[in-house]
Design an enzyme around this catalytic site. Sequence first.
Site, PDB file in Angstrom:
ATOM      1  N   ASN A  23       0.807  -1.223   0.000  1.00 55.15           N
ATOM      2  CA  ASN A  23       0.000   0.000   0.000  1.00 55.15           C
ATOM      3  C   ASN A  23       0.844   1.279   0.000  1.00 55.15           C
ATOM      4  OD1 ASN A  23      -2.208  -1.598  -0.107  1.00 55.15           O
ATOM      5  ND2 ASN A  23      -2.841  -1.286   2.023  1.00 55.15           N
ATOM      6  N   ARG A  92      -8.455  -1.954  -8.143  1.00 53.87           N
ATOM      7  CA  ARG A  92      -9.185  -0.788  -7.671  1.00 53.87           C
ATOM      8  C   ARG A  92      -8.267   0.373  -7.276  1.00 53.87           C
ATOM      9  NH1 ARG A  92     -14.030   0.276  -7.533  1.00 53.87           N
ATOM     10  NH2 ARG A  92     -14.659   1.935  -6.138  1.00 53.87           N
ATOM     11  N   ARG A 121     -21.006   5.515  -6.192  1.00 50.54           N
ATOM     12  CA  ARG A 121     -19.753   4.774  -5.929  1.00 50.54           C
ATOM     13  C   ARG A 121     -18.810   5.600  -5.073  1.00 50.54           C
ATOM     14  NH1 ARG A 121     -19.173   0.102  -8.886  1.00 50.54           N
ATOM     15  NH2 ARG A 121     -17.284  -0.252  -7.748  1.00 50.54           N
ATOM     16  N   PRO A 122     -18.173   4.972  -4.116  1.00 52.94           N
ATOM     17  CA  PRO A 122     -17.370   5.768  -3.203  1.00 52.94           C
ATOM     18  C   PRO A 122     -16.010   6.186  -3.746  1.00 52.94           C
ATOM     19  CG  PRO A 122     -17.388   3.490  -2.498  1.00 52.94           C
ATOM     20  CD  PRO A 122     -18.199   3.560  -3.739  1.00 52.94           C
ATOM     21  N   ILE A 123     -16.026   7.053  -4.760  1.00 50.23           N
ATOM     22  CA  ILE A 123     -14.790   7.761  -5.093  1.00 50.23           C
ATOM     23  C   ILE A 123     -15.100   9.261  -5.033  1.00 50.23           C
ATOM     24  CG2 ILE A 123     -13.633   5.977  -6.473  1.00 50.23           C
ATOM     25  CD1 ILE A 123     -14.537   7.729  -8.930  1.00 50.23           C
ATOM     26  N   ARG A 396      -1.661 -11.099  -4.838  1.00 57.72           N
ATOM     27  CA  ARG A 396      -1.796  -9.648  -5.091  1.00 57.72           C
ATOM     28  C   ARG A 396      -0.996  -8.853  -4.075  1.00 57.72           C
ATOM     29  NH1 ARG A 396      -7.136  -7.414  -4.251  1.00 57.72           N
ATOM     30  NH2 ARG A 396      -5.762  -5.628  -4.348  1.00 57.72           N
TER      31      ARG A 396
HETATM   32  C1  UD1 Z   1      -6.722   1.758   1.477  1.00 55.61           C
HETATM   33  C2  UD1 Z   1      -5.891   0.496   1.349  1.00 55.61           C
HETATM   34  C3  UD1 Z   1      -6.693  -0.688   1.831  1.00 55.61           C
HETATM   35  C4  UD1 Z   1      -7.194  -0.439   3.237  1.00 55.61           C
HETATM   36  C5  UD1 Z   1      -7.931   0.895   3.336  1.00 55.61           C
HETATM   37  C6  UD1 Z   1      -8.348   1.264   4.757  1.00 55.61           C
HETATM   38  C7  UD1 Z   1      -4.432   0.860  -0.581  1.00 55.61           C
HETATM   39  C8  UD1 Z   1      -4.109   0.495  -1.978  1.00 55.61           C
HETATM   40  N1  UD1 Z   1      -5.534   0.293  -0.067  1.00 55.61           N
HETATM   41  O1  UD1 Z   1      -7.854   1.622   0.637  1.00 55.61           O
HETATM   42  O2  UD1 Z   1      -5.856  -1.831   1.812  1.00 55.61           O
HETATM   43  O3  UD1 Z   1      -8.070  -1.488   3.595  1.00 55.61           O
HETATM   44  O4  UD1 Z   1      -7.107   1.944   2.830  1.00 55.61           O
HETATM   45  O5  UD1 Z   1      -7.225   1.389   5.577  1.00 55.61           O
HETATM   46  O6  UD1 Z   1      -3.721   1.606   0.083  1.00 55.61           O
HETATM   47  N2  UD1 Z   1     -14.842   6.069   0.858  1.00 55.61           N
HETATM   48  C9  UD1 Z   1     -15.857   6.901   0.439  1.00 55.61           C
HETATM   49  N3  UD1 Z   1     -15.630   7.753  -0.593  1.00 55.61           N
HETATM   50  C10 UD1 Z   1     -14.417   7.830  -1.227  1.00 55.61           C
HETATM   51  C11 UD1 Z   1     -13.380   6.993  -0.792  1.00 55.61           C
HETATM   52  C12 UD1 Z   1     -13.625   6.107   0.257  1.00 55.61           C
HETATM   53  O7  UD1 Z   1     -16.961   6.846   0.965  1.00 55.61           O
HETATM   54  O8  UD1 Z   1     -14.269   8.631  -2.150  1.00 55.61           O
HETATM   55  C13 UD1 Z   1     -15.074   5.141   1.981  1.00 55.61           C
HETATM   56  C14 UD1 Z   1     -14.831   3.667   1.632  1.00 55.61           C
HETATM   57  O9  UD1 Z   1     -15.961   3.061   1.063  1.00 55.61           O
HETATM   58  C15 UD1 Z   1     -14.483   3.084   2.973  1.00 55.61           C
HETATM   59  C16 UD1 Z   1     -13.749   4.223   3.681  1.00 55.61           C
HETATM   60  O10 UD1 Z   1     -14.117   5.395   2.988  1.00 55.61           O
HETATM   61  O11 UD1 Z   1     -15.638   2.774   3.692  1.00 55.61           O
HETATM   62  C17 UD1 Z   1     -12.256   4.086   3.739  1.00 55.61           C
HETATM   63  O12 UD1 Z   1     -11.742   3.894   2.439  1.00 55.61           O
HETATM   64  P1  UD1 Z   1     -10.304   4.411   2.000  1.00 55.61           P
HETATM   65  O13 UD1 Z   1      -9.537   4.872   3.203  1.00 55.61           O
HETATM   66  O14 UD1 Z   1     -10.464   5.341   0.863  1.00 55.61           O
HETATM   67  O15 UD1 Z   1      -9.618   3.074   1.506  1.00 55.61           O
HETATM   68  P2  UD1 Z   1      -8.732   2.893   0.212  1.00 55.61           P
HETATM   69  O16 UD1 Z   1      -7.835   4.058   0.013  1.00 55.61           O
HETATM   70  O17 UD1 Z   1      -9.602   2.439  -0.911  1.00 55.61           O
END
Ligand code: UD1
Length: 415
Positions: A23, A92, A121-123, A396
Amino acid sequence: MGRIRITGGIPLDGEVRIQGSKNAALPIMAAALLNRGTTVLKGCPRIADVFRMEKILQGLGAKTCWQEDTLVICARELQSCAADKDLGEKMRSSIVLLGSLLGRWGEGVLPFPGGCVIGARPIDLHLDALRTLGAEFREEEGCLYARARELRGGEIIFPRSSVGATQNAVLGAVCARGTTVIRGCSREPEVSWLCRFLNQAGGQIRGIGTSCLEIRGVSGLCDTVFHVPADRIAAGTYVCASAITRGKGILLDPPVGEMRALLKAYEKIGGQYRYKSGKLFLCSQRASGSLGWLETGIYPGFPTDLQSIFLAVLTCARGESRIKENIFEDRFKAVPELQKMGARIALDGRVARIRGGSLRGALVSARELRGGAALVVAGLGAEGETCVENREFIERGYEDISRDLNALGARTQKD
Ligand code: UD1
């Protein structure tokens, strides 16, 4: 699809060096696009996700090569701002390319795994942050098109903590015009490592490790040689492996400072450890207790990535434990497979109730990366032989989980 066979019931006693962090490596690889020159990443993990990201960078025109565990990325000349659709869809975390592509080209195209991109979608946090810096987005045929005439500094306030969105905001801001302040940042170590890398390459980021980052935009990054930190999740996995076998084990160069929540839980169930001169000595003979309550949280809380793996340990404990998953709602995918091994787990929404007992070897199937690792760990604690199918999921994130566990004294085999 490959499998891993595990002979259970052997207390571990050996030592293993911890691989580089997945990560941390992935966003740093994305950041290498911002340098019109050469970036050298030492200790880069040789895992499937890193190879995929490497292929995506090659598709954009970057040249890459490996020298043992050193990855060299040359992004002097890029030819495309569109990431390969197949590769991006499979991973992802390729979303973290968004900030870098915008910073380098002023535009970028990323594929998306199904569904409507900009809706529910949560981005949303990624896009909102980059919009603040001047980016615009549109979705077409499953792809996200990003564009910015110019990225300008601004104030980004995250309403919720997100690792990836913070990283994208930092990547967008580091070469933007003017100063950016980001509040409500994720404080996960992988955000800090990205910032340290960027600063070493000429970036100007202050507040590293806090929830407020201040970034003064620079005109570009310079060549740098950077050491990818050790993987706190891989290290935590091997602590759990030691625990479930009531064995011992020595981890070489684990990032103990980043593993406090896991080590606390390990101590609570009866594990003992000592850290000296870069070595973590584990003594798990008495690691058989249960945990009343454990919940995942943002850093420095208990990492969601270790939740299913620790849950596997608790299935072999004495007594009852409960785990609540606060980060991702769908992170109990390993539970039905653990139940095939005799685990007594009841799910109620985000809470798993685990009644400790014993496991027996079975044929089980990995459905995702960490859940797959949890099944391997469960296999170590089970009676008889366990066979975990779909080891590609595990690959992975782990260079070679079988090699590492065997170094720790386990008997496992890939086929
Ligand atoms: C990263 C890690 C993953 C880890 C996670 C939490 C990498 C490649 N992946 O994932 O292994 O499990 O942190 O520590 O580093 N969310 C939203 N909107 C957004 C983005 C996120 O609602 O735009 C929500 C997600 O659905 C989730 C939460 O926020 O519930 C945390 O997600 P996030 O910290 O963004 O995780 P990742 O960066 O995807």
